[in-house]
Design a protein around this motif. Structure first.
Motif, PDB file in Angstrom:
ATOM      1  N   LEU A  25      24.800  35.193  41.420  1.00  0.00           N
ATOM      2  CA  LEU A  25      25.481  34.377  40.740  1.00  0.00           C
ATOM      3  C   LEU A  25      26.991  34.900  40.261  1.00  0.00           C
ATOM      4  O   LEU A  25      28.000  34.554  40.782  1.00  0.00           O
ATOM      5  CB  LEU A  25      25.136  33.338  39.398  1.00  0.00           C
ATOM      6  CG  LEU A  25      24.248  32.542  40.017  1.00  0.00           C
ATOM      7  CD1 LEU A  25      23.770  31.617  38.502  1.00  0.00           C
ATOM      8  CD2 LEU A  25      24.736  31.259  40.807  1.00  0.00           C
ATOM      9  N   ILE A  26      26.872  35.924  39.725  1.00  0.00           N
ATOM     10  CA  ILE A  26      28.142  36.806  39.164  1.00  0.00           C
ATOM     11  C   ILE A  26      28.881  37.370  40.197  1.00  0.00           C
ATOM     12  O   ILE A  26      30.126  37.242  40.417  1.00  0.00           O
ATOM     13  CB  ILE A  26      27.785  37.862  38.120  1.00  0.00           C
ATOM     14  CG1 ILE A  26      27.059  37.357  36.805  1.00  0.00           C
ATOM     15  CG2 ILE A  26      28.644  38.778  37.862  1.00  0.00           C
ATOM     16  CD1 ILE A  26      26.374  38.130  36.080  1.00  0.00           C
ATOM     17  N   ALA A  69      30.729  34.444  42.235  1.00  0.00           N
ATOM     18  CA  ALA A  69      31.711  33.950  41.220  1.00  0.00           C
ATOM     19  C   ALA A  69      32.898  35.015  41.422  1.00  0.00           C
ATOM     20  O   ALA A  69      34.017  34.684  41.121  1.00  0.00           O
ATOM     21  CB  ALA A  69      31.091  33.865  39.962  1.00  0.00           C
ATOM     22  N   THR A  70      32.620  36.235  41.286  1.00  0.00           N
ATOM     23  CA  THR A  70      33.474  37.252  41.066  1.00  0.00           C
ATOM     24  C   THR A  70      34.394  37.331  42.373  1.00  0.00           C
ATOM     25  O   THR A  70      35.635  37.619  42.528  1.00  0.00           O
ATOM     26  CB  THR A  70      32.720  38.832  40.871  1.00  0.00           C
ATOM     27  OG1 THR A  70      32.269  38.628  39.684  1.00  0.00           O
ATOM     28  CG2 THR A  70      33.999  39.830  40.458  1.00  0.00           C
ATOM     29  N   LEU A  71      33.719  37.151  43.602  1.00  0.00           N
ATOM     30  CA  LEU A  71      34.324  37.098  44.965  1.00  0.00           C
ATOM     31  C   LEU A  71      35.396  36.037  44.838  1.00  0.00           C
ATOM     32  O   LEU A  71      36.343  36.144  45.299  1.00  0.00           O
ATOM     33  CB  LEU A  71      33.325  37.091  46.011  1.00  0.00           C
ATOM     34  CG  LEU A  71      32.747  38.251  46.263  1.00  0.00           C
ATOM     35  CD1 LEU A  71      31.634  38.222  47.371  1.00  0.00           C
ATOM     36  CD2 LEU A  71      33.442  39.443  46.711  1.00  0.00           C
ATOM     37  N   LEU A  72      34.920  34.772  44.499  1.00  0.00           N
ATOM     38  CA  LEU A  72      35.629  33.615  44.202  1.00  0.00           C
ATOM     39  C   LEU A  72      36.784  33.917  43.197  1.00  0.00           C
ATOM     40  O   LEU A  72      38.033  33.459  43.867  1.00  0.00           O
ATOM     41  CB  LEU A  72      34.851  32.473  43.615  1.00  0.00           C
ATOM     42  CG  LEU A  72      35.569  31.231  43.545  1.00  0.00           C
ATOM     43  CD1 LEU A  72      36.230  30.613  45.033  1.00  0.00           C
ATOM     44  CD2 LEU A  72      34.741  30.074  43.165  1.00  0.00           C
ATOM     45  N   ALA A  73      36.666  34.712  42.187  1.00  0.00           N
ATOM     46  CA  ALA A  73      37.604  34.951  41.327  1.00  0.00           C
ATOM     47  C   ALA A  73      38.747  35.870  41.948  1.00  0.00           C
ATOM     48  O   ALA A  73      40.103  35.449  41.827  1.00  0.00           O
ATOM     49  CB  ALA A  73      37.225  35.451  40.124  1.00  0.00           C
ATOM     50  N   ALA A  74      38.132  36.769  42.655  1.00  0.00           N
ATOM     51  CA  ALA A  74      39.106  37.653  43.297  1.00  0.00           C
ATOM     52  C   ALA A  74      40.054  37.053  44.391  1.00  0.00           C
ATOM     53  O   ALA A  74      41.217  37.116  44.449  1.00  0.00           O
ATOM     54  CB  ALA A  74      38.176  38.867  44.063  1.00  0.00           C
ATOM     55  N   ALA A  75      39.341  36.039  45.315  1.00  0.00           N
ATOM     56  CA  ALA A  75      40.079  35.407  46.267  1.00  0.00           C
ATOM     57  C   ALA A  75      41.334  34.485  45.558  1.00  0.00           C
ATOM     58  O   ALA A  75      42.141  34.485  46.276  1.00  0.00           O
ATOM     59  CB  ALA A  75      39.199  34.573  47.169  1.00  0.00           C
ATOM     60  N   LYS A 113      29.788  26.326  34.184  1.00  0.00           N
ATOM     61  CA  LYS A 113      29.002  27.182  33.935  1.00  0.00           C
ATOM     62  C   LYS A 113      29.165  28.593  34.716  1.00  0.00           C
ATOM     63  O   LYS A 113      29.231  29.689  34.165  1.00  0.00           O
ATOM     64  CB  LYS A 113      27.426  27.032  34.549  1.00  0.00           C
ATOM     65  CG  LYS A 113      26.378  28.034  34.234  1.00  0.00           C
ATOM     66  CD  LYS A 113      25.027  27.579  34.673  1.00  0.00           C
ATOM     67  CE  LYS A 113      23.901  28.634  34.532  1.00  0.00           C
ATOM     68  NZ  LYS A 113      22.492  28.119  34.780  1.00  0.00           N
ATOM     69  N   GLU A 114      30.109  28.330  35.798  1.00  0.00           N
ATOM     70  CA  GLU A 114      30.256  29.453  36.752  1.00  0.00           C
ATOM     71  C   GLU A 114      31.107  30.356  35.935  1.00  0.00           C
ATOM     72  O   GLU A 114      31.362  31.604  36.091  1.00  0.00           O
ATOM     73  CB  GLU A 114      30.707  29.079  38.125  1.00  0.00           C
ATOM     74  CG  GLU A 114      29.797  28.684  38.956  1.00  0.00           C
ATOM     75  CD  GLU A 114      29.162  26.970  38.490  1.00  0.00           C
ATOM     76  OE1 GLU A 114      28.102  26.897  39.037  1.00  0.00           O
ATOM     77  OE2 GLU A 114      29.842  26.367  37.793  1.00  0.00           O
ATOM     78  N   ALA A 115      32.254  29.577  35.514  1.00  0.00           N
ATOM     79  CA  ALA A 115      33.354  30.210  34.698  1.00  0.00           C
ATOM     80  C   ALA A 115      32.881  31.251  33.399  1.00  0.00           C
ATOM     81  O   ALA A 115      33.515  32.433  33.399  1.00  0.00           O
ATOM     82  CB  ALA A 115      34.265  29.174  33.941  1.00  0.00           C
ATOM     83  N   VAL A 116      31.686  30.929  32.881  1.00  0.00           N
ATOM     84  CA  VAL A 116      31.198  32.004  31.905  1.00  0.00           C
ATOM     85  C   VAL A 116      30.311  33.053  32.642  1.00  0.00           C
ATOM     86  O   VAL A 116      30.307  34.101  32.158  1.00  0.00           O
ATOM     87  CB  VAL A 116      30.249  31.193  30.857  1.00  0.00           C
ATOM     88  CG1 VAL A 116      29.434  31.990  29.974  1.00  0.00           C
ATOM     89  CG2 VAL A 116      31.126  30.104  30.133  1.00  0.00           C
ATOM     90  N   VAL A 117      29.565  32.513  33.539  1.00  0.00           N
ATOM     91  CA  VAL A 117      28.530  33.491  34.246  1.00  0.00           C
ATOM     92  C   VAL A 117      29.366  34.647  35.260  1.00  0.00           C
ATOM     93  O   VAL A 117      28.897  35.899  34.930  1.00  0.00           O
ATOM     94  CB  VAL A 117      27.608  32.703  35.363  1.00  0.00           C
ATOM     95  CG1 VAL A 117      26.852  33.576  36.165  1.00  0.00           C
ATOM     96  CG2 VAL A 117      26.559  31.795  34.713  1.00  0.00           C
ATOM     97  N   GLU A 118      30.619  34.279  35.572  1.00  0.00           N
ATOM     98  CA  GLU A 118      31.338  35.217  36.534  1.00  0.00           C
ATOM     99  C   GLU A 118      31.826  36.432  35.448  1.00  0.00           C
ATOM    100  O   GLU A 118      31.940  37.487  35.919  1.00  0.00           O
ATOM    101  CB  GLU A 118      32.416  34.754  37.142  1.00  0.00           C
ATOM    102  CG  GLU A 118      33.440  34.180  36.431  1.00  0.00           C
ATOM    103  CD  GLU A 118      34.694  33.525  37.039  1.00  0.00           C
ATOM    104  OE1 GLU A 118      35.899  33.517  36.597  1.00  0.00           O
ATOM    105  OE2 GLU A 118      34.568  33.457  38.093  1.00  0.00           O
ATOM    106  N   ASN A 139      26.266  21.958  29.524  1.00  0.00           N
ATOM    107  CA  ASN A 139      25.958  22.610  30.572  1.00  0.00           C
ATOM    108  C   ASN A 139      25.506  24.035  30.565  1.00  0.00           C
ATOM    109  O   ASN A 139      25.441  24.846  31.584  1.00  0.00           O
ATOM    110  CB  ASN A 139      26.815  22.356  31.621  1.00  0.00           C
ATOM    111  CG  ASN A 139      28.218  23.025  31.575  1.00  0.00           C
ATOM    112  OD1 ASN A 139      28.563  22.802  30.034  1.00  0.00           O
ATOM    113  ND2 ASN A 139      28.977  23.414  32.256  1.00  0.00           N
ATOM    114  N   LEU A 140      26.069  24.663  29.194  1.00  0.00           N
ATOM    115  CA  LEU A 140      25.434  26.173  28.780  1.00  0.00           C
ATOM    116  C   LEU A 140      24.599  26.026  27.477  1.00  0.00           C
ATOM    117  O   LEU A 140      25.155  26.731  26.503  1.00  0.00           O
ATOM    118  CB  LEU A 140      26.925  26.785  28.558  1.00  0.00           C
ATOM    119  CG  LEU A 140      27.981  26.943  29.792  1.00  0.00           C
ATOM    120  CD1 LEU A 140      29.296  27.249  29.243  1.00  0.00           C
ATOM    121  CD2 LEU A 140      27.293  28.088  30.571  1.00  0.00           C
ATOM    122  N   SER A 141      23.443  25.619  27.656  1.00  0.00           N
ATOM    123  CA  SER A 141      22.348  25.668  26.673  1.00  0.00           C
ATOM    124  C   SER A 141      21.826  26.875  26.655  1.00  0.00           C
ATOM    125  O   SER A 141      22.121  27.663  27.367  1.00  0.00           O
ATOM    126  CB  SER A 141      21.622  24.414  26.860  1.00  0.00           C
ATOM    127  OG  SER A 141      20.698  24.844  28.069  1.00  0.00           O
TER     128      SER A 141
END
Length: 333
Positions: free
Chosen positions: A13-14, A17-23, A122-127, A139-141
């Motif tokens: 997942l990380i 998400a990191t690839l998405l953030a880089a893009a 959730k993705e914003a935290v997991v990345e 959603n972040l329990s």
């Protein structure tokens, strides 16, 4: 401790998400935390909201989702371990130095709903691949983050289950927990000793009189008004100030309350909590209600408006809140 397949899931997942953030041109950043030599302190397991949370090493790259955890971090000197934050952090809570430290931390989002609840994916935290997440959302329990191998802690006063007995001992216990988590037990012991001394000094002149009070969270602009019962930190705070909580018979932390109920209880003192906005607008959200002029607290101008974390949840800021409450409304003598 997270299982290998959970960490693998988290890594996938990380990575995505990191690839998405880089893009998108984003970056995760990192913290320059001052860590301690592990002298056999870790692994550490602590109890939080009915869950056992295990830390294999001193957590860095911490993601902070609530302002309520800041005073615990500063108590043991580890705010520098936070590399990202989300939510709202009003300057009124903190010293200039702490406020600047918070401002320098990367912000994931400051979006909140009308009730002040954080809106974040959730993705914003997991990345961020955090070593620890502080504060939780729907959603972040604990369970949601545990699925991807990320440990998390919630402010104990905001636990949705296994809520500890509210009070100043709860604050001391939680400071000690943070001392364990970050290998700062000596700092935690010193912080607890200072807090105990402050509470003793603040309450030394308080006399238990016949004043009654209520703590409310009104909605500015119209809407639901909430009151706090005996499962909230506001109950022992009022007691320490020599005031009886008119909703002390309610075995809840917070609940909806009508003006009719408030008029029937007719507290001598009103404490109005808010997360943002002008104190005058918060006060008017109650005093402008039809019939509110009949309330003793309104007639006697015994209305104290306060930022939320000075009362809720239980944290070292509640000691400041107690002092401010007594300074504003008197010690009952």
């Amino acid at each position: 401790m997270p299982s290998p397949h959970r960490r693998t899931h988290a890594t996938a997942l990380i990575a995505a998400a990191t690839l998405l953030a880089a893009a998108c041109g984003g970056s995760s950043g990192s913290t320059e935390a001052e860590t301690r030599t592990d002298d056999g302190h870790y692994p550490v397991t602590v109890e939080n909201c009915g869950h056992e949370v295990t830390l294999e090493s001193e957590p860095t790259d911490v993601v902070m989702l609530k302002s309520a955890v800041v005073p615990f971090l500063t108590s043991v000197g580890v705010l520098d371990h936070v590399s990202a934050k989300a939510g709202v952090y009003p300057d009124g809570y903190f010293t200039d130095e702490t406020a600047q430290q918070i401002a320098d931390i990367d912000t994931l989002t400051d979006r909140v709903d009308a009730s002040g609840h954080l809106l974040i994916s959730k993705e914003a935290v997991v990345e961020r691949d955090p070593g620890l997440v502080l504060g939780q959302t729907d959603n972040l329990s604990h369970a949601s983050l545990d699925e991807v191998g990320i440990p998390s802690l919630e402010a104990s006063g905001l636990c949705t289950s296994n809520l500890p007995e509210p009070g100043f001992q709860q604050i001391y216990d939680e400071v000690e927990m943070y001392g364990q988590v970050f290998n700062r037990e000596d700092e935690a012991d010193e912080a607890v000793a200072d807090l105990k001394q402050r509470v003793e000094e603040i309450t030394s002149t308080v006399t238990k009189g016949e004043r009654t009070g209520a703590v409310l969270y009104p909605t500015v602009g119209g809407g639901t008004t909430y009151a706090y019962g005996n499962k909230s930190m506001t109950d022992p705070m009022l007691e320490a100030a020599g005031i009886e909580n008119v909703f002390g018979d309610q075995d809840e932390r917070v609940f909806e309350v009508t003006l009719e109920t408030l008029l029937a209880k007719d507290p001598d003192v009103l404490v109005l909590l808010h997360s943002e906005g002008a104190p005058q607008e918060v006060e008017q959200a109650v005093t402008n209600l039809p019939g509110a002029e009949s309330l003793t607290a309104v007639r006697e101008e015994a209305v104290h408006t306060e930022l939320f974390n000075f009362a809720e949840p239980a944290s070292p800021l509640a000691v400041d809140g107690l002092e401010r409450l007594i300074d504003e409304l008197g010690d009952g003598s």
